[in-house]
Motif scaffolding. Sequence first.
Motif, PDB file in Angstrom:
ATOM      1  N   THR B 189      58.451  45.996  64.118  1.00  0.00           N
ATOM      2  CA  THR B 189      59.812  45.457  64.187  1.00  0.00           C
ATOM      3  C   THR B 189      60.829  46.544  63.878  1.00  0.00           C
ATOM      4  O   THR B 189      60.765  47.145  62.809  1.00  0.00           O
ATOM      5  N   VAL B 191      63.999  48.427  62.485  1.00  0.00           N
ATOM      6  CA  VAL B 191      64.822  48.137  61.304  1.00  0.00           C
ATOM      7  C   VAL B 191      66.156  47.515  61.726  1.00  0.00           C
ATOM      8  O   VAL B 191      66.652  46.586  61.084  1.00  0.00           O
ATOM      9  N   TYR B 193      66.754  45.597  64.133  1.00  0.00           N
ATOM     10  CA  TYR B 193      66.561  44.175  64.460  1.00  0.00           C
ATOM     11  C   TYR B 193      66.723  43.352  63.180  1.00  0.00           C
ATOM     12  O   TYR B 193      67.412  42.339  63.157  1.00  0.00           O
ATOM     13  N   ARG B 194      66.081  43.831  62.101  1.00  0.00           N
ATOM     14  CA  ARG B 194      66.159  43.098  60.832  1.00  0.00           C
ATOM     15  C   ARG B 194      67.589  43.093  60.291  1.00  0.00           C
ATOM     16  O   ARG B 194      68.036  42.114  59.701  1.00  0.00           O
ATOM     17  N   ILE B 195      68.295  44.194  60.521  1.00  0.00           N
ATOM     18  CA  ILE B 195      69.670  44.275  60.010  1.00  0.00           C
ATOM     19  C   ILE B 195      70.596  43.366  60.811  1.00  0.00           C
ATOM     20  O   ILE B 195      71.347  42.570  60.254  1.00  0.00           O
ATOM     21  N   THR B 197      69.960  40.820  62.652  1.00  0.00           N
ATOM     22  CA  THR B 197      69.655  39.382  62.705  1.00  0.00           C
ATOM     23  C   THR B 197      69.464  38.790  61.309  1.00  0.00           C
ATOM     24  O   THR B 197      69.005  37.663  61.185  1.00  0.00           O
ATOM     25  N   ASP B 198      69.820  39.560  60.290  1.00  0.00           N
ATOM     26  CA  ASP B 198      69.729  39.065  58.911  1.00  0.00           C
ATOM     27  C   ASP B 198      70.864  38.067  58.672  1.00  0.00           C
ATOM     28  O   ASP B 198      72.031  38.471  58.618  1.00  0.00           O
ATOM     29  N   HIS B 203      75.232  38.203  62.198  1.00  0.00           N
ATOM     30  CA  HIS B 203      75.228  36.896  62.855  1.00  0.00           C
ATOM     31  C   HIS B 203      74.617  36.925  64.256  1.00  0.00           C
ATOM     32  O   HIS B 203      74.913  36.089  65.082  1.00  0.00           O
ATOM     33  N   PRO B 206      68.275  35.823  65.978  1.00  0.00           N
ATOM     34  CA  PRO B 206      66.975  36.503  65.880  1.00  0.00           C
ATOM     35  C   PRO B 206      66.069  36.240  67.085  1.00  0.00           C
ATOM     36  O   PRO B 206      65.245  37.086  67.431  1.00  0.00           O
ATOM     37  N   TYR B 207      66.212  35.068  67.724  1.00  0.00           N
ATOM     38  CA  TYR B 207      65.354  34.741  68.871  1.00  0.00           C
ATOM     39  C   TYR B 207      65.774  35.548  70.098  1.00  0.00           C
ATOM     40  O   TYR B 207      64.947  36.152  70.774  1.00  0.00           O
ATOM     41  N   LEU B 210      64.869  39.203  69.946  1.00  0.00           N
ATOM     42  CA  LEU B 210      63.439  39.553  70.029  1.00  0.00           C
ATOM     43  C   LEU B 210      63.136  40.249  71.349  1.00  0.00           C
ATOM     44  O   LEU B 210      62.269  41.123  71.438  1.00  0.00           O
ATOM     45  N   GLN B 213      64.191  44.383  71.497  1.00  0.00           N
ATOM     46  CA  GLN B 213      63.793  45.240  70.375  1.00  0.00           C
ATOM     47  C   GLN B 213      63.776  46.706  70.778  1.00  0.00           C
ATOM     48  O   GLN B 213      64.076  47.579  69.971  1.00  0.00           O
TER      49      GLN B 213
END
Lengths: 203, 283
Positions: B189, B191, B193-195, B197-198, B203, B206-207, B210, B213
């Motif tokens: 994953t 990083v 992406y995590r930032i 979609t956190d 805002h 996350p879907y 995906l 990526q």
Amino acid sequence: MILLVIHALLLLLGTPGLDMLGKNLYTKAEDREKFTQRYGVVLAQIAFGFTTFNREVRLPLTDIFEPLQRPFRISQNWNLYRDGPNRLWRMEILVDDRLVYRSVDEEYDWMELPFRNRRLRPMVEAVIQEKDATNWPGLVRFIVRHAREDFPDAQRVEVRAMVGNFPGRKMSLDHGFYAEAPKWDAKKLPEPEPAAPNNGATP
Amino acid sequence: MSRLWRWWVERCDREVDLRPIALVRILTSLCLILDLSRVAQLGLIDDFYRPYALGGLNRSPDTAYILDQLLPAATAGYWAYGVVLVCMALAMLGVGARPALIIGVLFSAQLGHLHPGGDRAVDRILRFTLLMLAFTDAHRCWSLAPGPRQTHGKGWPMDMVRFVLVLVYLSAGIGKPLTEPDWFATSGTPVLYRIFTDPMAAHMDPYTWLNYQWLLRIAGWGTVIFESAGFLILTRFAPYWALIGVTMHLGIFYTMDLGMFSWGILSLYPLLFAPWIEKIGKR
């Protein structure tokens, strides 16, 4: 000359790379031994040189100059956003068991704007990601006060920290807080069953 | 050695075009005014700037918060809030700018000490800049203040701001892979992406993301490389580097909920675009 000294001090106080090293990093013989075995003698000596310099020169200097910077609150603790969380967290707020807020959910957006304000958002983030965050009583009291204003008949307000793997298909309760009429004292929810460990991998 | 020293002295003594600096004065002050006005618009002044014992949010103000010893504790925060707004308005207009900048910074710091959780890195960077602006003649350019106008003035205070910007970007660029080696990972994953979609700080969905990526992975590499090249701020390539910076900060503004962070940092960018602003000014 003064300007040169100030530039040098700025560099020392906020040395890129060193500003994130812990004070006690590689002070224990066993940690140094492990690092040396993993990265070799040359790299280890360089790394220990940096950590020693940080511990014995940079941080003491930072401590000396911190009081000078404090009145202006300009000390170089930027801690800019470095990485994201390993798991996906959301805050949920229930008023009398009815969901009224969920982070980044257009359907449940009560108080969305205040919660996303940059001066409140970090506090929300801390309380949701750490069950013992210092400011949880203040945040819960804030939420309860606004909930009682907007839902005058409310008897119970619950704040839930929900956690799950990215992208967040399955979320579970990590910890939470609640307050009930008539006293409205903020309390912690009972601890749920421990969640399975996760390495942050997307399913 | 003496040649190097002479270069340094000449550099510190040189006169620079004041227009980029005046622009920084106007934009940084405006950022703080809008940021504080937003707090009022959301009805959060009471929550942020009232002591905890009187219903405020923050349980543990910094020990450096001293206003409650000089003014009634219940209203000290409101006074600080008002003083910062007035001082920033004066600084923006260039009227009584030097005292306004220094007093504004001191009171803004008190607001930060009272509500440390809401006082972020960008506040520190802007306060440092405002403090440095007090050493310039920026208030003699594009201002409503009486007195002579100037087009040139000392450049060293803004050199310090540039230097701090270098440290800020380098610190972010070096710190990222040191704390999270996944920034350069080619699988797993990303990083970013995590930032992005956190839900606690951003805002983006996350879907949806995906499926993108790969894009976020490349953007992540680009971010670290860009930030690690922050030293270019001190070279003639600064405006070109800053163009990428503008893109990055607009991206952050669009995807994340960091309030005035992007605008606050971009308000310093006239310093990086100074050669181009000077060229436009000469036409």
